[in-house]
Design an enzyme around this catalytic site. Structure first.
Site, PDB file in Angstrom:
ATOM      1  N   TYR A 166       0.938  -1.160  -0.009  1.00 43.34           N
ATOM      2  CA  TYR A 166      -0.022  -0.141  -0.510  1.00 43.34           C
ATOM      3  C   TYR A 166       0.945   1.124  -0.072  1.00 43.34           C
ATOM      4  O   TYR A 166       1.564   1.546   0.723  1.00 43.34           O
ATOM      5  CB  TYR A 166      -0.834   0.017   0.947  1.00 43.34           C
ATOM      6  CG  TYR A 166      -1.877   0.654   1.618  1.00 43.34           C
ATOM      7  CD1 TYR A 166      -3.168   1.641   0.481  1.00 43.34           C
ATOM      8  CD2 TYR A 166      -1.594   1.378   2.872  1.00 43.34           C
ATOM      9  CE1 TYR A 166      -3.635   2.365   0.703  1.00 43.34           C
ATOM     10  CE2 TYR A 166      -2.947   2.644   3.414  1.00 43.34           C
ATOM     11  CZ  TYR A 166      -3.400   3.001   2.134  1.00 43.34           C
ATOM     12  OH  TYR A 166      -4.896   3.995   2.020  1.00 43.34           O
ATOM     13  N   TYR A 219     -11.760  -4.310   6.876  1.00 42.66           N
ATOM     14  CA  TYR A 219     -10.729  -3.856   8.082  1.00 42.66           C
ATOM     15  C   TYR A 219     -11.051  -2.752   8.794  1.00 42.66           C
ATOM     16  O   TYR A 219     -10.403  -3.410   9.836  1.00 42.66           O
ATOM     17  CB  TYR A 219      -9.637  -3.657   6.493  1.00 42.66           C
ATOM     18  CG  TYR A 219      -8.094  -3.010   7.090  1.00 42.66           C
ATOM     19  CD1 TYR A 219      -6.802  -4.342   7.528  1.00 42.66           C
ATOM     20  CD2 TYR A 219      -8.385  -2.099   7.526  1.00 42.66           C
ATOM     21  CE1 TYR A 219      -6.506  -3.325   8.145  1.00 42.66           C
ATOM     22  CE2 TYR A 219      -7.005  -1.616   7.530  1.00 42.66           C
ATOM     23  CZ  TYR A 219      -6.165  -2.315   8.365  1.00 42.66           C
ATOM     24  OH  TYR A 219      -4.742  -1.942   8.794  1.00 42.66           O
ATOM     25  N   HIS A 220     -10.922  -1.521   8.127  1.00 35.42           N
ATOM     26  CA  HIS A 220     -11.594  -0.852   9.067  1.00 35.42           C
ATOM     27  C   HIS A 220     -12.615  -0.779  10.378  1.00 35.42           C
ATOM     28  O   HIS A 220     -11.900  -0.592  11.558  1.00 35.42           O
ATOM     29  CB  HIS A 220     -11.754   0.546   8.559  1.00 35.42           C
ATOM     30  CG  HIS A 220     -10.663   1.003   7.635  1.00 35.42           C
ATOM     31  ND1 HIS A 220     -10.632   0.870   6.063  1.00 35.42           N
ATOM     32  CD2 HIS A 220      -9.782   2.010   7.801  1.00 35.42           C
ATOM     33  CE1 HIS A 220      -9.404   0.925   5.784  1.00 35.42           C
ATOM     34  NE2 HIS A 220      -9.058   1.648   6.072  1.00 35.42           N
ATOM     35  N   LYS A 227     -11.184  16.819  16.564  1.00 31.19           N
ATOM     36  CA  LYS A 227      -9.960  16.290  15.007  1.00 31.19           C
ATOM     37  C   LYS A 227     -10.283  17.859  14.195  1.00 31.19           C
ATOM     38  O   LYS A 227     -10.773  17.187  13.155  1.00 31.19           O
ATOM     39  CB  LYS A 227     -11.207  15.186  14.455  1.00 31.19           C
ATOM     40  CG  LYS A 227     -11.522  13.902  15.181  1.00 31.19           C
ATOM     41  CD  LYS A 227      -9.910  13.010  15.286  1.00 31.19           C
ATOM     42  CE  LYS A 227      -9.421  12.723  14.444  1.00 31.19           C
ATOM     43  NZ  LYS A 227      -8.476  11.700  14.433  1.00 31.19           N
ATOM     44  N   ASP A 229      -8.256  14.117   8.921  1.00 26.74           N
ATOM     45  CA  ASP A 229      -8.195  12.435   9.647  1.00 26.74           C
ATOM     46  C   ASP A 229      -9.501  12.579   9.727  1.00 26.74           C
ATOM     47  O   ASP A 229     -10.221  12.716  10.661  1.00 26.74           O
ATOM     48  CB  ASP A 229      -6.979  12.254  10.656  1.00 26.74           C
ATOM     49  CG  ASP A 229      -6.402  11.464  12.076  1.00 26.74           C
ATOM     50  OD1 ASP A 229      -7.165  10.259  10.727  1.00 26.74           O
ATOM     51  OD2 ASP A 229      -6.408  11.901  12.481  1.00 26.74           O
ATOM     52  N   HIS A 235      -9.478   8.949  11.126  1.00 27.22           N
ATOM     53  CA  HIS A 235      -8.881   8.180  12.285  1.00 27.22           C
ATOM     54  C   HIS A 235      -9.442   8.362  13.554  1.00 27.22           C
ATOM     55  O   HIS A 235      -9.646   8.957  13.986  1.00 27.22           O
ATOM     56  CB  HIS A 235      -7.763   7.235  12.611  1.00 27.22           C
ATOM     57  CG  HIS A 235      -7.608   7.063  10.937  1.00 27.22           C
ATOM     58  ND1 HIS A 235      -8.461   5.304  10.716  1.00 27.22           N
ATOM     59  CD2 HIS A 235      -6.340   7.211  10.058  1.00 27.22           C
ATOM     60  CE1 HIS A 235      -7.708   4.649  10.118  1.00 27.22           C
ATOM     61  NE2 HIS A 235      -6.933   5.628   8.986  1.00 27.22           N
TER      62      HIS A 235
END
Length: 675
Positions: free
Chosen positions: A15, A169-170, A543, A547, A549
């Site tokens: 990646y 995945y996340h 935040k 981003d 996450h």
């Protein structure tokens, strides 16, 4: 063994992408020369969220977590001298997937490629963006339409392309258990397939082609036996759903096709050399079992909890795969778990629990309804909080973090500043200058693009109606429109979406028992509120930037709430100005900023400066995220009260430190609260 036919290895990807299209192109060609067998493109956050590099929210984010692609010229440079007809390219892109696929197709056409031969994948899974990754743009309804239109278009025009890569995945990174990971990914697949079927764009006899092109992108954690069983359960449920719900008779179409990035959540900043064996064990989970083997694997690098991996670190991860595929005897055997009672019992247990959770979501109206109600998000925040609680109590052991912490000096990280790749801050200015140049000259030779206004108007008209949006998007790409212009046109029609945060509805994960660490911190919070003559201490968790996450921010917010704070958390994607305005309006006692994308160096000092200008210097600012040592020192010098990174796993301890900083900023004596 010589007479036995060996299996073909899986696709090996890294990646990758950063800084600029030129720098990423050079990296791709180098990786392909090292034996990598496919490309996996990482895009930067402005590209993922539909902004041009000069947008206010893009500040500090350009070229950091991936490559900035603003227009056709960037895409040409990204794939220069790489024949797309021969390549298998995975693009990790979701809200703007249709736009990036259009740019890719036009570059392939310019190379003279037959687009029916293009192979690769666009991730294009918007549900998990609302739940965990945070790069969504549009509301669920229009987002599902973009996905549906892309699937319908590729089935007819780019038949070897995987138009969606349903991505669990996340979900695991956001705290999902194996059952939740299976159930939420499958519920997303059902929502997408129902939408394609009901759109009328694909006749029933071609639904097998649609199902046959749907792929999944999963996570593999270090509990590798359970993870391997999870993959077998995934395959079994997919076979059942596609056969029973969509009437797909061809077993080839029903095959569960998946690629893997192994778990980054479990990578540690403390003793990072241990990450190598974690990565190897996680890879075994998705390669050991022939009947449930991944088709493509990409591994993180040992130093990803420290910052951006260097080319050498990525090469090391590629070599891990190559040793397994070419030196071991793994590919010489049929499925080595067939007939195992232990494995079968675990798979059955996962299948049963996951099907029950899928039914629960269907009863709510399906995945989209469960996103909008906040159910899925609050379930993930709760699971993650429980996991954090197990780590903090020592019930779940993490080597080098809460067990076996003693260590010899580490030669790999002796010079931390050279142990990771850094992105030159000047890159952003160069990219913005290049974008400005493109906007000014796209109509001139050698480009000679038509003016994009007409193409963008056509896109808006298509969005207001019901026609497939892909043709209008291709027209925008050929007209030299930019990422921000394409997404901006659709924002005008569809609007934007702020996803539920899941914080307010998350249950208490760590009980406040008498004498416990949380009870001590709670007492400090109460006493400090009394000393300041306020009902409750107020803490803003922010935040800034793009981003998405948000796991760390959510866990801090939940624990601060449980410790007695009133928490202000408005979710992701805020400007420093919005954060400071909220801090002043809510009259908070501390501000916590969470950034994992590397934009802290620009955005955190901006928040500090705005607080200073507003005369609010008594509000301490705390920073958290993937922040290299040198940067942490600079932030402290700029006035940040404390910096926390992944090695600081004790969340209750962090909340205690925040109370200490509030007392210091308000010139109160330190508190000694007996345990």
């Amino acid at each position: 063994m010589s007479e036995r036919q060996k299996d073909r290895p899986w696709l090996m990807r890294t990646y990758a992408g950063h800084s600029t299209a030129e720098a990423s192109n050079e990296l791709y060609r180098r990786n392909l020369a090292k034996g990598q067998t496919g490309l996996s493109v990482a895009f930067d956050l402005p590209t993922q969220t539909g902004y041009d590099s000069d947008h206010i929210l893009a500040r500090g984010e350009v070229g950091r977590v991936g490559v900035p692609i603003a227009h056709l010229g960037d895409m040409r440079r990204l794939f220069q001298d790489i024949p797309l007809e021969q390549m298998n390219t995975s693009m990790t892109i979701n809200a703007t997937a249709m736009w990036l696929l259009a740019l890719y197709q036009v570059v392939a056409e310019e190379q003279g490629a037959d687009i029916t031969k293009l192979q690769g994948t666009t991730q294009n899974d918007i549900v998990k963006e609302y739940l965990s990754r945070g790069t969504h743009v549009f509301p669920p309804g229009p987002s599902l339409r973009l996905t549906t239109d892309m699937i319908a278009y590729t089935v007819s025009h780019i038949p070897k392309w995987n138009p969606i890569n349903i991505c669990s995945y996340h979900l695991q990174e956001a705290g999902a258990t194996p059952v939740q990971e299976i159930a939420y990914a499958m519920s997303t697949a059902i929502a997408v397939l129902d939408a394609v079927r009901d759109s009328g764009q694909v006749p029933q006899e071609r639904m097998g082609d649609v199902v046959g092109r749907i792929s999944f992108f999963v996570n593999a954690g270090v509990r590798f036996v359970e993870e391997m069983c999870k993959m077998r359960a995934f395959g079994r449920i997919w076979d059942k759903v596609t056969r029973e719900r969509y009437g797909i008779d061809n077993p080839k179409h029903r095959r569960f096709r998946y690629g893997v990035q192994v778990n980054s959540l479990g990578l540690t900043e403390a003793q990072p050399e241990n990450n190598v064996q974690r990565i190897v064990l996680e890879m075994l989970a998705v390669t050991l079992s022939k009947d449930a083997r991944a088709r493509a694997v990409q591994l993180p690098a040992w130093n990803e909890a420290l910052g951006l991996p260097r080319p050498w670190d990525q090469q090391w991860s590629l070599r891990i795969q190559q040793v397994l595929a070419y030196e071991s005897d793994l590919l010489e055997y049929e499925d080595i778990f067939e007939g195992s009672k232990v494995i079968e019992a675990k798979v059955e247990e996962l299948v049963e629990s996951a099907l029950a959770e899928i039914d629960r979501i269907q009863e709510m109206g399906g995945a989209m309804a469960a996103v909008e109600s906040g159910y899925l998000k609050s379930q993930l925040v709760s699971s993650h909080a429980e996991r954090r609680g197990r780590i903090e109590s020592g019930q779940e052991k993490i080597i080098g973090v809460n067990a076996f912490e003693g260590t010899e000096p580490n030669p790999l990280t002796a010079d931390l500043d050279t142990a990771i790749q850094t992105v030159d801050p000047a890159v952003e200015a160069r990219v913005i200058a290049g974008l400005q140049n493109w906007r000014d000259n796209r109509y001139q030779p050698p480009f000679n693009h038509p003016r994009p206004c007409k193409a963008l108007e056509r896109l808006k008209d298509a969005a207001r109606g019901t026609e497939n949006l892909m043709e209008a998007t291709l027209e925008c790409a050929r007209a030299g429109a930019t990422t921000g212009e394409w997404a901006g046109a659709l924002r005008e029609v569809f609007g934007e979406f702020r996803a539920p945060t899941g914080v307010s509805s998350a249950p208490v994960a760590v009980p406040v028992e008498e004498g416990s660490a949380l009870a001590v911190v709670r007492r400090k919070v109460d006493l400090t509120a009394k000393d300041l003559d306020v009902g409750k201490l107020r803490f803003l968790v922010g935040k800034p930037g793009l981003d998405g996450h948000s796991n760390g921010a959510e866990q801090i917010a939940v624990r601060a709430r449980d410790a007695g704070f009133e928490v202000v958390y408005q979710g992701i994607r805020l400007t420093p100005e919005q954060i400071v305005d909220a801090a002043l309006a809510e009259d908070v006692h501390a501000v916590g900023l969470s950034i994992l994308s590397g934009s802290h160096a620009q955005l955190v000092p901006d928040v500090l400066e705005r607080l200073r200008v507003a005369g609010a210097t008594d509000i301490p600012v705390i920073a958290g995220g993937i922040i290299p040592n040198g940067d942490a020192e600079q932030l402290r010098q700029a006035g940040v009260a404390a910096v926390f990174t992944p090695k600081d796993f004790d969340i209750t301890g962090i909340i205690g430190r925040i109370v200490d900083e509030i007392r210091k900023a308000n010139k109160l004596d330190p508190l000694e609260v007996p345990a």
